[in-house]
Enzyme design. Structure first.
Site, PDB file in Angstrom:
ATOM      1  N   ALA A  12      -8.359   8.673  73.757  1.00 20.04           N
ATOM      2  CA  ALA A  12      -7.760   7.360  74.002  1.00 20.04           C
ATOM      3  C   ALA A  12      -8.258   6.317  73.017  1.00 20.04           C
ATOM      4  O   ALA A  12      -7.704   5.225  72.939  1.00 20.04           O
ATOM      5  CB  ALA A  12      -8.051   6.905  75.435  1.00 20.04           C
ATOM      6  N   LYS A  14     -11.891   5.617  72.590  1.00 20.10           N
ATOM      7  CA  LYS A  14     -13.117   4.970  73.063  1.00 20.10           C
ATOM      8  C   LYS A  14     -14.048   4.591  71.914  1.00 20.10           C
ATOM      9  O   LYS A  14     -14.588   3.485  71.875  1.00 20.10           O
ATOM     10  CB  LYS A  14     -13.887   5.894  74.014  1.00 20.10           C
ATOM     11  N   THR A  15     -14.252   5.520  71.000  1.00 22.88           N
ATOM     12  CA  THR A  15     -15.212   5.273  69.920  1.00 22.88           C
ATOM     13  C   THR A  15     -14.729   4.173  68.995  1.00 22.88           C
ATOM     14  O   THR A  15     -15.504   3.272  68.617  1.00 22.88           O
ATOM     15  CB  THR A  15     -15.465   6.562  69.122  1.00 22.88           C
ATOM     16  N   LEU A  16     -13.473   4.205  68.621  1.00 24.13           N
ATOM     17  CA  LEU A  16     -12.931   3.169  67.741  1.00 24.13           C
ATOM     18  C   LEU A  16     -13.038   1.797  68.407  1.00 24.13           C
ATOM     19  O   LEU A  16     -13.459   0.818  67.771  1.00 24.13           O
ATOM     20  CB  LEU A  16     -11.470   3.478  67.411  1.00 24.13           C
ATOM     21  N   LYS A  36     -24.113   7.403  72.674  1.00 23.78           N
ATOM     22  CA  LYS A  36     -23.212   8.470  73.118  1.00 23.78           C
ATOM     23  C   LYS A  36     -24.101   9.548  73.739  1.00 23.78           C
ATOM     24  O   LYS A  36     -24.468  10.526  73.076  1.00 23.78           O
ATOM     25  CB  LYS A  36     -22.428   9.028  71.922  1.00 23.78           C
ATOM     26  N   PRO A 204      -2.913  -2.492  68.244  1.00 25.11           N
ATOM     27  CA  PRO A 204      -1.697  -1.762  67.868  1.00 25.11           C
ATOM     28  C   PRO A 204      -2.043  -0.480  67.123  1.00 25.11           C
ATOM     29  O   PRO A 204      -3.202  -0.240  66.766  1.00 25.11           O
ATOM     30  CB  PRO A 204      -0.986  -2.762  66.948  1.00 25.11           C
TER      31      PRO A 204
END
Length: 224
Positions: A12, A14-16, A36, A204
């Site tokens: 989904a 999460k990291t970005l 993490k 986006p």
């Protein structure tokens, strides 16, 4: 400020999004730390096994933690952590893992993000899930919602589970990881109306996403 970052499902973003928040905090002169605790899916390096997401969080952290401080428990296979642990003949000890994270809290970063793996109910050991780690740490939660068909149900059920587990939902982020979903604006409005927390950003689909670009679409919790 300390938060646990979860998502509606795997991949989904999460990291970005976490790295975007860390970058935004750094732009505001705040010290940052991204963790993490559990990662599955790693490659050999001169540091041993390393996970791509954990490396991104390490790079986004102004306190310059070591890799093992960011990611104390890493598995090679990109599968559910409890299956990866069984495959490698290793145990997942929730209390020990929580202790490792609390040790990093002693660094007192202005913003610390603890990123989960997959969604809210990812199994760890026996009946324990990653949600139990967030509960042990007593962290408010940021939910990353991947904007795709089915996200309304996934987001509302995840929010319900977080609140039922006794943790506050600090906010949520709408993240478009591919082509815009049909009626995306209307779906976002539905989530904004039904989720019991502020929207902290709408990201986006970006051709070459990086933390600095993503940070432009986010607001830190408490400022939304």
């Amino acid at each position: 400020m300390k938060y646990f970052v979860t998502a509606t499902d795997t991949d989904a973003g999460k990291t970005l999004i976490s790295c975007g928040f860390l970058q935004l905090a750094r732009q505001q002169g705040l010290s940052t730390l991204g963790l993490k605790p559990v990662a599955a899916g790693a490659e050999e390096s001169d540091q041993g096994l390393v996970n791509e997401d954990a490396l991104a969080l390490q790079a986004a952290s102004s306190l310059e933690p070591s890799y093992s401080e960011v990611n104390p428990l890493v598995f090679k296979a990109a599968i559910a952590p409890h299956l990866a642990a069984a495959e490698e003949g290793r145990q997942l000890n929730l209390e020990r893992l929580a202790g490792r994270v609390r040790g990093q809290f002693l660094k007192k970063a202005d913003l610390t993000l603890v990123e989960g793996a997959g969604g809210w109910r990812v199994p760890l050991q026996g009946q324990q899930t990653l949600a139990d780690l967030a509960r042990q740490l007593q962290l408010p939660v940021i939910l990353v919602v991947r904007m795709q068909l089915g996200c309304l149900n996934h987001a509302l059920l995840t929010a319900e589970a977080i609140l039922r587990d006794g943790l506050p939902l600090a906010g949520w982020v709408a993240n478009t990881t591919g082509e815009a979903m049909a009626r995306e604006e209307e779906n976002w409005q539905t989530l904004a109306r039904l989720l019991p927390a502020p929207c902290l950003g709408r990201v986006p689909c970006l051709q070459n996403p990086d933390p600095e670009t993503v940070s432009q679409y986010l607001q830190l919790p408490g400022s939304a």
